[in-house]
Enzyme design. Structure first.
Site, PDB file in Angstrom:
ATOM      1  NE  ARG A 126      -2.027   1.956   3.345  1.00  0.00           N
ATOM      2  CZ  ARG A 126      -2.031   1.711   4.668  1.00  0.00           C
ATOM      3  NH1 ARG A 126      -2.834   0.794   5.175  1.00  0.00           N
ATOM      4  NH2 ARG A 126      -1.234   2.361   5.487  1.00  0.00           N
ATOM      5  CD  GLU A 141       4.462   4.248   5.888  1.00  0.00           C
ATOM      6  OE1 GLU A 141       5.518   3.669   6.160  1.00  0.00           O
ATOM      7  OE2 GLU A 141       3.405   4.012   6.491  1.00  0.00           O
ATOM      8  CG  ASN A 143       2.467   0.960   4.736  1.00  0.00           C
ATOM      9  OD1 ASN A 143       3.064   1.127   5.783  1.00  0.00           O
ATOM     10  ND2 ASN A 143       1.692   1.896   4.207  1.00  0.00           N
ATOM     11  CB  SER A 148      -4.068  -2.868   7.856  1.00  0.00           C
ATOM     12  OG  SER A 148      -3.646  -1.565   8.156  1.00  0.00           O
ATOM     13  CE  LYS A 317       8.395   5.313   7.956  1.00  0.00           C
ATOM     14  NZ  LYS A 317       7.780   4.022   8.202  1.00  0.00           N
ATOM     15  CE  LYS A 369       7.846  10.081   7.836  1.00  0.00           C
ATOM     16  NZ  LYS A 369       7.137   9.446   6.701  1.00  0.00           N
ATOM     17  CD  GLU A 373       6.984   0.555   8.285  1.00  0.00           C
ATOM     18  OE1 GLU A 373       5.846   0.890   7.926  1.00  0.00           O
ATOM     19  OE2 GLU A 373       8.014   1.102   7.841  1.00  0.00           O
ATOM     20  N   GLY A 374       3.921   1.278  11.789  1.00  0.00           N
ATOM     21  CA  GLY A 374       2.743   1.093  12.640  1.00  0.00           C
ATOM     22  C   GLY A 374       2.237   2.362  13.302  1.00  0.00           C
ATOM     23  NE  ARG A 461      -4.235   5.212   6.237  1.00  0.00           N
ATOM     24  CZ  ARG A 461      -2.925   5.204   6.480  1.00  0.00           C
ATOM     25  NH1 ARG A 461      -2.469   4.860   7.655  1.00  0.00           N
ATOM     26  NH2 ARG A 461      -2.078   5.523   5.522  1.00  0.00           N
TER      27      ARG A 461
HETATM   28  P1  ADP Z   1       4.387   4.621   9.875  1.00  0.00           P
HETATM   29  O1  ADP Z   1       5.252   3.597   9.239  1.00  0.00           O
HETATM   30  O2  ADP Z   1       4.520   4.668  11.342  1.00  0.00           O
HETATM   31  O3  ADP Z   1       2.967   4.538   9.403  1.00  0.00           O
HETATM   32  P2  ADP Z   1       4.501   7.111   8.366  1.00  0.00           P
HETATM   33  O4  ADP Z   1       5.659   7.520   7.558  1.00  0.00           O
HETATM   34  O5  ADP Z   1       3.306   6.650   7.615  1.00  0.00           O
HETATM   35  O6  ADP Z   1       5.013   6.005   9.393  1.00  0.00           O
HETATM   36  O7  ADP Z   1       4.091   8.296   9.323  1.00  0.00           O
HETATM   37  C1  ADP Z   1       2.964   8.225  10.197  1.00  0.00           C
HETATM   38  C2  ADP Z   1       2.031   9.397   9.971  1.00  0.00           C
HETATM   39  O8  ADP Z   1       2.740  10.628  10.126  1.00  0.00           O
HETATM   40  C3  ADP Z   1       1.443   9.464   8.571  1.00  0.00           C
HETATM   41  O9  ADP Z   1       0.288   8.686   8.478  1.00  0.00           O
HETATM   42  C4  ADP Z   1       1.154  10.951   8.417  1.00  0.00           C
HETATM   43  O10 ADP Z   1      -0.061  11.287   9.065  1.00  0.00           O
HETATM   44  C5  ADP Z   1       2.299  11.593   9.192  1.00  0.00           C
HETATM   45  N1  ADP Z   1       3.416  11.926   8.275  1.00  0.00           N
HETATM   46  C6  ADP Z   1       4.458  11.155   7.953  1.00  0.00           C
HETATM   47  N2  ADP Z   1       5.296  11.763   7.087  1.00  0.00           N
HETATM   48  C7  ADP Z   1       4.760  12.968   6.838  1.00  0.00           C
HETATM   49  C8  ADP Z   1       5.151  14.093   6.027  1.00  0.00           C
HETATM   50  N3  ADP Z   1       6.270  14.082   5.304  1.00  0.00           N
HETATM   51  N4  ADP Z   1       4.326  15.172   6.023  1.00  0.00           N
HETATM   52  C9  ADP Z   1       3.204  15.199   6.765  1.00  0.00           C
HETATM   53  N5  ADP Z   1       2.789  14.188   7.553  1.00  0.00           N
HETATM   54  C10 ADP Z   1       3.548  13.077   7.599  1.00  0.00           C
HETATM   55 MG    MG Z   2       2.103   5.041   7.604  1.00  0.00          MG
END
Ligand code: ADP
Ligand code: MG
Length: 485
Positions: A126, A141, A143, A148, A317, A369, A373-374, A461
């Site tokens: 995803r 990102e 996945n 899910s 990442k 970051k 994950e998660g 979401r």
């Molecule tokens: P995870 O693997 O924990 O899901 P993500 O990279 O998806 O990590 O980050 C979690 C959440 O943080 C995302 O769903 C989003 O809401 C926010 N986020 C992550 N990166 C960004 C970004 N570059 N700009 C704005 N919001 C972000």
């Molecule tokens: Mg995410």
């Protein structure tokens, strides 16, 4: 935007309908054990999953762009996962002060040196994006593990269609605005294709699951779609069983037949190990290391792991940031890299000198970051500077700094299970919100040869514009679908 045109009385009427349809269609989460007074929820207690009342408007052009990119992202990550030298360059520096990543890296090398081979790949991905107000579609990102909500998103599309119809939107408009959305169905077909390639019709499919999974109906939808895909395929194999087991249960009954590399649970051979668990250090926290041993045993087998260890490493990442280096994507997608790269925002490892410059210029514009994950792991804005200043150079190699994507806010009407405490429980919550688009993708391959590579539907979401983190299970986000404009 469908949310903005509804009167108060329409909102009340449609909310009541949407709640009924959500429960009727299995848009549910298991009750949270922590929220019950005894600390353990009754096994059959459920609550409605947090959903939006109606779909959220989303640019049709950007949506189609993301759908078209999916096959490229599927190929890109498949190739990255098979590029041992690239992983050797990117992972060890990030793993050096990250014990979880380091354990995965060690296991990857152990398994590789043992000569174990997994010729068939099943990838259920995803890709997550936000639509930046100025810069357009940007990747958050990707996945490659435990992607899910495909099951719930598919069900929500059914509910949203009916609610919109009850709101008076014509069938013609709905056909035009609400894209066909069947992620779990497509994943089910990919499962069957991979299963057939494995060539052992008596073998089972194993779901590796958390012992207290709340998002179980999402997973059960996929199970049902695997059986359905088999039944409707040209030559059904009658998949004998889909087993759901925790690491503990696997540890006590799994066996590897060394001569053939086949994996057995008791006497049942396993063709596919599908991980919905095991992406986070706390999934391996038992002091005796039982979960790690169970994982190693499965990884040493020739069963198809979805995802493989190489895919888990490709999913970090650190790899995402490394692919932003000039020319990196072009090595895997010659002639086709520009479209993919157009979705990237500035990002690099925190130990890189660019990160220092960016943070001096404007910390509010960045997200930090770790290799996790998660959800719930990121650090935002001013906190980044404080946090970063306490890390050694070696530690900072385990983090990536990413420019913040700023999506447009729009009104969202949200339905959550427990709104009794709100002043008007019959009304949806009216929230200024932002949305994250997830595009599902499936890939089946034998070594380098792709047998299936497609996009597989979407989920939105949607969360309050004033919370940084997302997360449906954590209560921040609602599941949502797109209304194309
Ligand atoms: P995870 O693997 O924990 O899901 P993500 O990279 O998806 O990590 O980050 C979690 C959440 O943080 C995302 O769903 C989003 O809401 C926010 N986020 C992550 N990166 C960004 C970004 N570059 N700009 C704005 N919001 C972000
Ligand atoms: Mg995410």
């Amino acid at each position: 935007n469908p949310s903005s045109g509804l009167t108060g009385s329409q909102q009340v009427r449609l909310s009541s309908l949407a709640r009924d349809l959500a429960c009727m269609n299995g848009l549910l989460l298991k009750d949270n054990p922590a929220s019950s007074s005894s600390g353990s929820a009754a096994p059959d207690r459920c609550m409605m999953a947090p959903i939006t009342l109606v779909p959220s408007s989303f640019s049709k052009e950007a949506f189609n762009q993301a759908v078209e990119l999916q096959a490229l992202f599927n190929s890109l990550y498949h190739r990255v996962s098979r590029d041992h030298n690239f992983l050797c360059r990117v992972i060890p520096p990030a793993a050096e002060s990250d014990s979880f990543l380091s354990a995965l890296w060690d296991m990857y090398q152990t398994v590789r040196q043992s000569g174990a081979d997994q010729p068939i790949t099943l990838a259920l991905n995803r890709a997550d994006y936000m639509l930046d107000e100025e810069a357009g579609l940007k990747q958050v990102e990707i996945n490659l593990m435990a992607s899910s909500f495909g099951g719930l998103a598919q069900r929500l599309s059914t509910v949203h269609r009916q609610v919109m119809s009850a709101a008076g939107v014509s069938e013609r408009q709905l056909a035009h605005r609400l894209p066909d959305n069947r992620p779990a169905e497509t994943f089910g077909e990919a499962f069957i294709q991979a299963f057939k390639l494995y060539g052992r019709p008596e073998a089972a499919i194993l779901f590796v699951v958390s012992p207290d999974e709340r998002n179980i109906f999402d997973q059960r939808t996929l199970e049902a779609e695997i059986y359905a895909a088999d039944a409707s395929s040209d030559s059904p194999v009658h998949v004998p069983q889909i087993l759901r087991r925790s690491f503990d249960q696997i540890a006590s009954s799994a066996r590897l037949e060394e001569s053939s590399g086949r994996l057995y649970l008791a006497d049942q051979e396993v063709a596919i190990v599908y991980y919905r668990h095991g992406y986070s250090p706390d999934h391996f926290s038992d002091p005796a290391g039982v979960a790690w041993s169970a994982k190693l045993l499965m990884e040493r087998s020739r069963a198809i792991k979805c995802p493989s260890l190489a895919y888990m490493l490709a999913n970090t990442k650190a790899v995402q940031a490394a692919l932003c280096e000039p020319g990196a994507v072009a090595r895997y997608l010659p002639g086709k890299s520009a479209k993919v790269e157009a979705t990237f925002v500035d990002q690099c490892v925190l130990s890189d000198s660019r990160a220092h410059r960016w943070l001096l210029a404007d910390p509010e514009d960045f997200v930090l970051k770790p290799q996790r994950e998660g959800g719930g792991n990121n650090i935002y804005g001013r906190d980044v500077v404080d946090f970063a200043s306490r890390l050694t150079t070696r530690q900072s190699a385990a983090y990536i700094l990413m420019r913040r994507i700023r999506p447009q806010q729009q009104v969202s009407l949200m339905l959550k299970a427990d709104q009794r405490l709100s002043r008007r429980p019959e009304m949806p919550l009216c929230v200024s919100a932002i949305s994250e688009l997830g595009i599902y993708g499936a890939l089946v391959a034998k070594n380098n040869s792709e047998r299936l590579n497609c996009s597989a539907g979407h989920v939105l979401r949607t969360k309050s514009a004033f919370t940084d983190e997302g997360g449906v299970a954590t209560g921040f986000s609602c599941i949502d679908t797109v209304y194309l404009v």
